[in-house]
Motif scaffolding. Structure first.
Motif, PDB file in Angstrom:
ATOM      1  N   GLU A 131       1.065  -1.311  -0.062  1.00 38.89           N
ATOM      2  CA  GLU A 131      -0.029  -0.076   0.078  1.00 38.89           C
ATOM      3  C   GLU A 131       0.822   1.254   0.017  1.00 38.89           C
ATOM      4  OE1 GLU A 131      -3.656   1.875   2.564  1.00 38.89           O
ATOM      5  OE2 GLU A 131      -2.607   0.565   3.632  1.00 38.89           O
ATOM      6  N   GLN A 132       1.717   1.222   0.754  1.00 37.68           N
ATOM      7  CA  GLN A 132       2.719   2.276   1.005  1.00 37.68           C
ATOM      8  C   GLN A 132       3.439   2.441  -0.439  1.00 37.68           C
ATOM      9  OE1 GLN A 132       2.787   4.909   3.257  1.00 37.68           O
ATOM     10  NE2 GLN A 132       0.953   3.629   4.065  1.00 37.68           N
ATOM     11  N   ALA A 133       4.145   1.420  -0.916  1.00 36.25           N
ATOM     12  CA  ALA A 133       4.788   1.606  -2.217  1.00 36.25           C
ATOM     13  C   ALA A 133       4.074   1.983  -3.136  1.00 36.25           C
ATOM     14  CB  ALA A 133       5.527   0.246  -2.481  1.00 36.25           C
ATOM     15  N   LEU A 134       2.834   1.654  -3.494  1.00 39.82           N
ATOM     16  CA  LEU A 134       1.820   1.949  -4.455  1.00 39.82           C
ATOM     17  C   LEU A 134       1.476   3.411  -4.468  1.00 39.82           C
ATOM     18  CD1 LEU A 134      -0.183  -1.299  -4.333  1.00 39.82           C
ATOM     19  CD2 LEU A 134       1.309  -0.398  -6.509  1.00 39.82           C
ATOM     20  N   SER A 135       1.402   3.870  -3.017  1.00 39.61           N
ATOM     21  CA  SER A 135       1.141   5.150  -2.929  1.00 39.61           C
ATOM     22  C   SER A 135       2.378   5.986  -3.413  1.00 39.61           C
ATOM     23  CB  SER A 135       0.868   5.618  -1.486  1.00 39.61           C
ATOM     24  OG  SER A 135       0.744   6.754  -1.073  1.00 39.61           O
ATOM     25  N   VAL A 136       3.457   5.554  -3.029  1.00 39.35           N
ATOM     26  CA  VAL A 136       4.882   6.434  -3.534  1.00 39.35           C
ATOM     27  C   VAL A 136       4.875   6.485  -5.077  1.00 39.35           C
ATOM     28  CG1 VAL A 136       7.423   6.323  -3.600  1.00 39.35           C
ATOM     29  CG2 VAL A 136       6.086   5.961  -1.611  1.00 39.35           C
ATOM     30  N   THR A 137       4.361   5.466  -5.828  1.00 42.67           N
ATOM     31  CA  THR A 137       4.346   5.411  -7.267  1.00 42.67           C
ATOM     32  C   THR A 137       3.323   6.389  -7.603  1.00 42.67           C
ATOM     33  OG1 THR A 137       5.247   3.060  -7.169  1.00 42.67           O
ATOM     34  CG2 THR A 137       4.229   3.919  -9.234  1.00 42.67           C
ATOM     35  N   HIS A 138       1.983   6.326  -7.057  1.00 45.54           N
ATOM     36  CA  HIS A 138       0.945   7.081  -7.516  1.00 45.54           C
ATOM     37  C   HIS A 138       1.537   8.343  -7.445  1.00 45.54           C
ATOM     38  CE1 HIS A 138      -2.768   8.927  -6.415  1.00 45.54           C
ATOM     39  NE2 HIS A 138      -3.138   8.423  -7.677  1.00 45.54           N
ATOM     40  N   GLN A 139       2.168   8.953  -6.626  1.00 43.43           N
ATOM     41  CA  GLN A 139       2.464  10.314  -5.907  1.00 43.43           C
ATOM     42  C   GLN A 139       3.575  10.806  -7.212  1.00 43.43           C
ATOM     43  OE1 GLN A 139       0.826  12.616  -4.365  1.00 43.43           O
ATOM     44  NE2 GLN A 139      -0.414  10.752  -3.940  1.00 43.43           N
ATOM     45  N   LYS A 140       4.554   9.828  -7.624  1.00 42.83           N
ATOM     46  CA  LYS A 140       5.524   9.933  -8.544  1.00 42.83           C
ATOM     47  C   LYS A 140       4.650  10.241  -9.772  1.00 42.83           C
ATOM     48  CE  LYS A 140       9.356   7.549  -6.952  1.00 42.83           C
ATOM     49  NZ  LYS A 140      10.232   6.466  -7.253  1.00 42.83           N
TER      50      LYS A 140
END
Length: 143
Positions: free
Chosen positions: A50-59
């Motif tokens: 969830e955290q990793a996908l959030s970071v990707t989403h923000q990028k």
């Protein structure tokens, strides 16, 4: 996918990535809530995802803003967008692999038809994004 976007094609690509990364992030929550007795190791891994996908989403959101503000998408920016989309594709493939492991190895999921249905649905959605990403990365050069 249509290729009449011209200079806006990088924005179209990023719109897809933004939507699907947000979906995958939300799917980590859906799985945890739908399977409240899921083993702790899978719950923990899903929280990390969830955290990793959030970071990707923000990028991706950041690149959307950059492309939106650019009057012209230079080759370097297009290359960065392609690299980001490639990363998104690979991330989705790894996410699918995790879901398949849960489906097969989790005692909570492997004998639960509802859990399998949910996981299969989420896998299909991520596979759909992978298909879109491949067309974007490899198909438009031949269109």
């Amino acid at each position: 996918m249509q290729y009449y976007y011209g200079q806006q094609m990088p924005l179209r690509v990023l719109d897809e990535a933004e939507f699907w990364k947000m979906q995958e992030e939300e799917h980590t929550v859906v799985i945890r809530e739908a399977l409240p007795n899921l083993e702790k190791k899978y719950v923990d891994v899903l929280k990390e995802w969830e955290q990793a996908l959030s970071v990707t989403h923000q990028k991706v959101v950041s690149y959307v803003e950059t492309v939106n503000r650019s009057q012209y998408v230079y080759a370097e920016l297009q290359q960065q967008v392609n690299q980001l989309v490639t990363f998104c594709l690979q991330e989705s493939m790894q996410f699918i692999e995790l879901l398949r492991q849960i489906k097969v190895h989790s005692s909570v999921a492997k004998d639960n038809l509802t859990a399998k249905t949910i996981l299969d649905h989420i896998i299909r959605e991520s596979e759909y994004f992978i298909g879109i990403a491949r067309v974007i990365l490899y198909g438009h050069n031949h269109a």
